[in-house]
Motif scaffolding. Structure first.
Motif, PDB file in Angstrom:
ATOM      1  N   ALA A  50       0.791  -1.229   0.000  1.00 56.78           N
ATOM      2  CA  ALA A  50       0.000   0.000   0.000  1.00 56.78           C
ATOM      3  C   ALA A  50       0.827   1.286   0.000  1.00 56.78           C
ATOM      4  N   PRO A  51       1.869   1.416   0.836  1.00 58.56           N
ATOM      5  CA  PRO A  51       2.572   2.705   0.870  1.00 58.56           C
ATOM      6  C   PRO A  51       3.174   3.118  -0.470  1.00 58.56           C
ATOM      7  N   LEU A  52       3.642   2.152  -1.268  1.00 53.90           N
ATOM      8  CA  LEU A  52       4.298   2.485  -2.519  1.00 53.90           C
ATOM      9  C   LEU A  52       3.350   2.498  -3.712  1.00 53.90           C
ATOM     10  N   MET A  53       2.311   1.660  -3.685  1.00 49.60           N
ATOM     11  CA  MET A  53       1.436   1.512  -4.849  1.00 49.60           C
ATOM     12  C   MET A  53       0.250   2.472  -4.850  1.00 49.60           C
ATOM     13  N   THR A  54      -0.224   2.874  -3.667  1.00 56.06           N
ATOM     14  CA  THR A  54      -1.399   3.749  -3.613  1.00 56.06           C
ATOM     15  C   THR A  54      -1.184   5.080  -4.325  1.00 56.06           C
TER      16      THR A  54
END
Length: 452
Positions: free
Chosen positions: A129-133
């Protein structure tokens, strides 16, 4: 099975809570009042009833503390990465590859689902989540759409099948009296059916609401585009993805499961936070680390605070947790209600299948997709054998209901990892999931009836 007045009160509050969520009303006061009344009626003491309110919140906090801590640490690391600009370095290669909301929805979901198969959904959320959102937001996908994609693919499809780690089918098969392999094989068409119906319908409804202007695309929470990057940014851009990849490999090959995998992620996040902070701030790193950790835990507390009293009420339904709240010998109200319901079902494939998936969903309302698996497996064996049905198929269907419900798509306290990392509202996410997931489970029930 004898049901007491406290069972019926509990059932009434559960029904009102489900209705309240469907009507988009806050249910926190209802759950607190329900906890008080159930505790009062069960113990026959208003003093113990009041104590039950506190004990339920304490048990809930204890159950949620692990994920609260790891989310706090991950948010602290994410904020530091944003401060250095390392997130822009990491995302730059993907910025032009994901250009449309559709590609963002399906791509993000697929990545989350694959990682979830390897390490289970909660640690996978911390990795993905932290990198893809931010990539999904830049492609025009609303934040709620990104959260739905990760939720449905990870906590739904990946966890309901659990084909690699096999924790879910092991528990289900132990109750059903069949082999793990037979449960896995029987679950494949059900996982595919539930997953296909829920994700396609969720995407359709998402695009419809985007077209009607009901959903807007939020801005990615990253710093303004930089031209020059410092040593700390370059270090973080390499170290953070490498640390996540290291965590995945260690989790798979040791192997680590569930809480152990989450603990590894939390420890790695804190260590990387310290290293990057020293590279960025030098002698002031100690103060900055404390500041980032405070920000991370404050964010986590804001997300989890309103959910703890709600989860505390539903934990009264678990036979493992209820004695911690009400005292030794306390029943698991949800499980008792599920067993009682089973005694009033006419024995044929269709009603038995409907009952088992319903009991699975009800058992999952305590927020643990795995707590009801032995129950649905036992019901599948007890009700399926007398009518000559395929016990493995019925058990796998119950597994679908329990995991999709309590594993983290239909209850706010089950989606807290995704809600916490992305910053979306947990109740809003479960409301968006409700219709697609229920339709998916209905389709899976029809398939199970056909092949049982």
């Amino acid at each position: 099975m004898h049901l007491t007045a406290s069972h019926w009160i509990y059932l009434a509050v559960v029904a009102l809570a489900i209705l309240g969520m469907a009507l988009r009303r806050g249910i926190l006061p209802l759950c607190v009042l329900g906890t008080l009344v159930v505790g009062w009626v069960y113990t026959h003491s208003w003093v113990k009833g009041i104590q039950t309110v506190f004990n339920a919140n304490l048990a809930s906090a204890e159950n949620l503390l692990g994920i609260m801590v790891v989310i706090g640490l991950m948010i602290a690391l994410l904020r530091l990465v944003e401060r250095t600009g390392a997130d822009q370095l990491v995302l730059r290669p993907f910025r032009h590859a994901v250009k449309t909301p559709g590609l963002a929805f399906w791509g993000l979901g697929l990545v989350k689902g694959v990682v979830s198969l390897l390490v289970w959904p909660t640690p996978a959320t911390m990795m993905v989540a932290p990198l893809m959102t931010p990539i999904a937001l830049r492609a025009g996908l609303p934040l709620i759409g990104a959260a739905m994609a990760m939720n449905l693919f990870g906590h739904g499809i990946a966890l309901s099948g659990d084909f690699i780690i096999q924790g879910a089918p092991k528990l289900t098969s132990s109750g059903a009296g069949v082999s793990v392999t037979s449960v896995i094989q029987a679950s494949i068409p059900l996982v595919l059916t539930t997953g296909a119906v829920s994700t396609v319908l969720a995407y359709f409804l998402l695009r419809r609401d985007m077209a009607r202007g009901r959903l807007v695309v939020e801005e990615a929470h990253t710093a303004a585009e930089r031209v020059h990057f410092g040593i700390s940014a370059k270090l973080a851009a390499v170290l953070v993805p490498a640390a996540f990849l290291f965590s995945i490999l260690v989790t798979v090959f040791l192997p680590l499961r569930g809480g152990d995998a989450t603990a590894l992620m939390g420890g790695v996040a804190l260590l990387v936070l310290c290293v990057v902070a020293f590279a960025e701030y030098g002698r002031d790193a100690a103060h900055e680390v404390m500041s980032f950790v405070q920000e991370g835990f404050a964010f986590s507390a804001r997300v989890f605070g309103p959910v703890i009293p709600i989860a505390g009420f539903f934990l009264l339904g678990s036979p493992e947790v209820a004695p911690q709240i009400l005292g030794p010998g306390a029943p698991g109200f949800l499980f008792d209600l599920g067993r009682a319901l089973a005694h009033h079902v006419p024995l044929s494939v269709a009603p038995v299948a409907a009952l088992i998936v319903l009991v699975g969903v009800i058992a999952g309302l305590d927020g643990s997709g795995f707590s009801g698996l032995v129950l649905v497996g036992t019901l599948a064996q007890a009700l399926g054998q007398p009518i000559g049905a395929n016990v493995a198929v019925l058990a796998a269907l119950g597994q679908m209901g329990s995991v999709w419900s309590g594993g983290g798509t239909l209850v706010p306290w089950g989606v807290l990892d995704i809600a916490g990392v992305t910053g979306c509202d947990a109740e809003r996410l479960t409301r968006r999931n409700f219709v697609p997931v229920v339709c998916g489970l209905a389709a899976a029930t029809a398939v199970a009836i056909a092949i049982a």
